[in-house]
Scaffold this motif. Structure first.
Motif, PDB file in Angstrom:
ATOM      1  N   ASN A  31       0.743  -1.298  -0.626  1.00  0.00           N
ATOM      2  CA  ASN A  31      -0.288   0.004  -0.014  1.00  0.00           C
ATOM      3  C   ASN A  31       0.997   1.488   0.237  1.00  0.00           C
ATOM      4  O   ASN A  31       0.557   2.124   0.632  1.00  0.00           O
ATOM      5  CB  ASN A  31      -1.148   0.107   1.102  1.00  0.00           C
ATOM      6  CG  ASN A  31       0.308   0.191   2.360  1.00  0.00           C
ATOM      7  OD1 ASN A  31       1.049  -0.651   2.353  1.00  0.00           O
ATOM      8  ND2 ASN A  31      -0.508   0.330   3.078  1.00  0.00           N
ATOM      9  N   TYR A  32       1.894   1.600  -0.502  1.00  0.00           N
ATOM     10  CA  TYR A  32       2.986   2.543  -1.193  1.00  0.00           C
ATOM     11  C   TYR A  32       2.767   3.238  -1.557  1.00  0.00           C
ATOM     12  O   TYR A  32       1.860   3.789  -3.094  1.00  0.00           O
ATOM     13  CB  TYR A  32       3.550   1.705  -1.737  1.00  0.00           C
ATOM     14  CG  TYR A  32       5.729   2.953  -1.369  1.00  0.00           C
ATOM     15  CD1 TYR A  32       6.381   3.350  -2.328  1.00  0.00           C
ATOM     16  CD2 TYR A  32       5.763   2.677   0.497  1.00  0.00           C
ATOM     17  CE1 TYR A  32       7.240   4.119  -2.256  1.00  0.00           C
ATOM     18  CE2 TYR A  32       6.312   3.203   0.463  1.00  0.00           C
ATOM     19  CZ  TYR A  32       7.974   3.882  -0.628  1.00  0.00           C
ATOM     20  OH  TYR A  32       8.573   5.057  -0.611  1.00  0.00           O
ATOM     21  N   ALA A  33       1.797   4.564  -0.880  1.00  0.00           N
ATOM     22  CA  ALA A  33       1.864   6.455  -1.632  1.00  0.00           C
ATOM     23  C   ALA A  33       2.984   6.820  -2.232  1.00  0.00           C
ATOM     24  O   ALA A  33       3.841   6.996  -1.357  1.00  0.00           O
ATOM     25  CB  ALA A  33       0.739   6.698  -0.842  1.00  0.00           C
ATOM     26  N   THR A  52      -2.027   7.564  -4.921  1.00  0.00           N
ATOM     27  CA  THR A  52      -2.344   5.981  -3.699  1.00  0.00           C
ATOM     28  C   THR A  52      -1.454   4.615  -5.073  1.00  0.00           C
ATOM     29  O   THR A  52      -1.580   5.158  -5.347  1.00  0.00           O
ATOM     30  CB  THR A  52      -3.888   5.472  -3.796  1.00  0.00           C
ATOM     31  OG1 THR A  52      -5.099   5.834  -4.993  1.00  0.00           O
ATOM     32  CG2 THR A  52      -4.919   7.020  -2.488  1.00  0.00           C
ATOM     33  N   TRP A  53      -1.723   3.800  -3.746  1.00  0.00           N
ATOM     34  CA  TRP A  53      -0.623   2.756  -4.116  1.00  0.00           C
ATOM     35  C   TRP A  53      -1.646   1.953  -5.827  1.00  0.00           C
ATOM     36  O   TRP A  53      -0.395   1.726  -6.494  1.00  0.00           O
ATOM     37  CB  TRP A  53      -0.513   1.719  -3.495  1.00  0.00           C
ATOM     38  CG  TRP A  53      -1.985   0.928  -2.835  1.00  0.00           C
ATOM     39  CD1 TRP A  53      -3.385   1.246  -2.183  1.00  0.00           C
ATOM     40  CD2 TRP A  53      -2.348  -0.353  -4.069  1.00  0.00           C
ATOM     41  NE1 TRP A  53      -4.103   0.844  -2.122  1.00  0.00           N
ATOM     42  CE2 TRP A  53      -3.724  -0.774  -2.824  1.00  0.00           C
ATOM     43  CE3 TRP A  53      -1.700  -0.625  -4.798  1.00  0.00           C
ATOM     44  CZ2 TRP A  53      -4.806  -1.337  -3.873  1.00  0.00           C
ATOM     45  CZ3 TRP A  53      -2.621  -2.006  -4.864  1.00  0.00           C
ATOM     46  CH2 TRP A  53      -4.424  -1.933  -4.664  1.00  0.00           C
ATOM     47  N   ASN A  54      -2.502   2.086  -5.789  1.00  0.00           N
ATOM     48  CA  ASN A  54      -3.178   1.822  -6.864  1.00  0.00           C
ATOM     49  C   ASN A  54      -3.587   2.606  -7.869  1.00  0.00           C
ATOM     50  O   ASN A  54      -4.148   2.681  -9.207  1.00  0.00           O
ATOM     51  CB  ASN A  54      -4.705   0.961  -6.490  1.00  0.00           C
ATOM     52  CG  ASN A  54      -5.731   1.719  -6.182  1.00  0.00           C
ATOM     53  OD1 ASN A  54      -5.634   2.840  -5.935  1.00  0.00           O
ATOM     54  ND2 ASN A  54      -6.727   1.144  -5.756  1.00  0.00           N
ATOM     55  N   SER A 100       3.674   4.170   3.666  1.00  0.00           N
ATOM     56  CA  SER A 100       2.853   3.386   3.740  1.00  0.00           C
ATOM     57  C   SER A 100       1.651   3.942   4.312  1.00  0.00           C
ATOM     58  O   SER A 100       1.378   4.838   5.099  1.00  0.00           O
ATOM     59  CB  SER A 100       3.056   2.235   5.089  1.00  0.00           C
ATOM     60  OG  SER A 100       4.355   1.663   4.713  1.00  0.00           O
ATOM     61  N   GLY A 101       0.498   3.579   3.361  1.00  0.00           N
ATOM     62  CA  GLY A 101      -0.785   4.125   3.622  1.00  0.00           C
ATOM     63  C   GLY A 101      -1.513   5.302   2.785  1.00  0.00           C
ATOM     64  O   GLY A 101      -0.748   4.714   1.152  1.00  0.00           O
ATOM     65  N   GLU A 102      -1.905   5.933   3.120  1.00  0.00           N
ATOM     66  CA  GLU A 102      -2.380   7.203   1.967  1.00  0.00           C
ATOM     67  C   GLU A 102      -1.653   7.920   2.060  1.00  0.00           C
ATOM     68  O   GLU A 102      -0.670   8.332   2.780  1.00  0.00           O
ATOM     69  CB  GLU A 102      -3.735   7.627   2.631  1.00  0.00           C
ATOM     70  CG  GLU A 102      -4.963   6.771   2.732  1.00  0.00           C
ATOM     71  CD  GLU A 102      -4.966   5.790   1.620  1.00  0.00           C
ATOM     72  OE1 GLU A 102      -5.525   4.944   1.638  1.00  0.00           O
ATOM     73  OE2 GLU A 102      -5.476   6.800   0.690  1.00  0.00           O
TER      74      GLU A 102
END
Length: 123
Positions: A31-33, A52-54, A100-102
């Motif tokens: 989940n790497y932003a 965001t990661w996606n 990590s995260g948002e």
């Protein structure tokens, strides 16, 4: 730990365009932003854009909204910043950052940083 390397900076005339790239290597969490920041001489480092990661959610500083676009290509572990209609006030060192995260707008919330790439907008 994730290593980040920026490229694509340079000198451009007002109204021109540049595309910055940031390549990530090492063990990035799922989940790497990622985000772009910039720092002009004598000023604090400021948020430019985050994603965001996606790649589904992106955000921009008001000063670049509508002119800059952040995207990412996870297959290449790379994030991009397309900069159009550049202005002299966009002149700064641009940094890539990850967490990590948002994505967040405060530099202190990022653990990983690149070395920066210079962008100069001048006639």
């Amino acid at each position: 730990h994730v290593q980040l390397v920026e490229s694509g900076g340079g000198l451009v005339q007002p109204g021109g365009s540049l595309r910055l790239s940031c390549a990530a290597s090492g063990r990035a969490p799922g989940n790497y932003a990622m985000a772009w920041f910039r720092q002009a001489p004598g000023k604090e480092r400021e948020f430019v854009a985050g994603i965001t990661w996606n790649g589904m959610i992106a955000g921009y500083a008001d000063s670049v909204q509508g002119r800059f676009t952040i995207t990412r290509e996870n297959a290449k572990n790379t994030v991009y910043l397309q900069m159009d209609d550049l202005k002299p006030e966009d002149t700064a060192v641009y940094y890539c950052a990850g967490r990590s995260g948002e994505w967040r707008q405060r530099p202190s919330e990022y653990a990983d940083w690149g070395q920066g790439t210079q962008v100069t907008v001048s006639a």
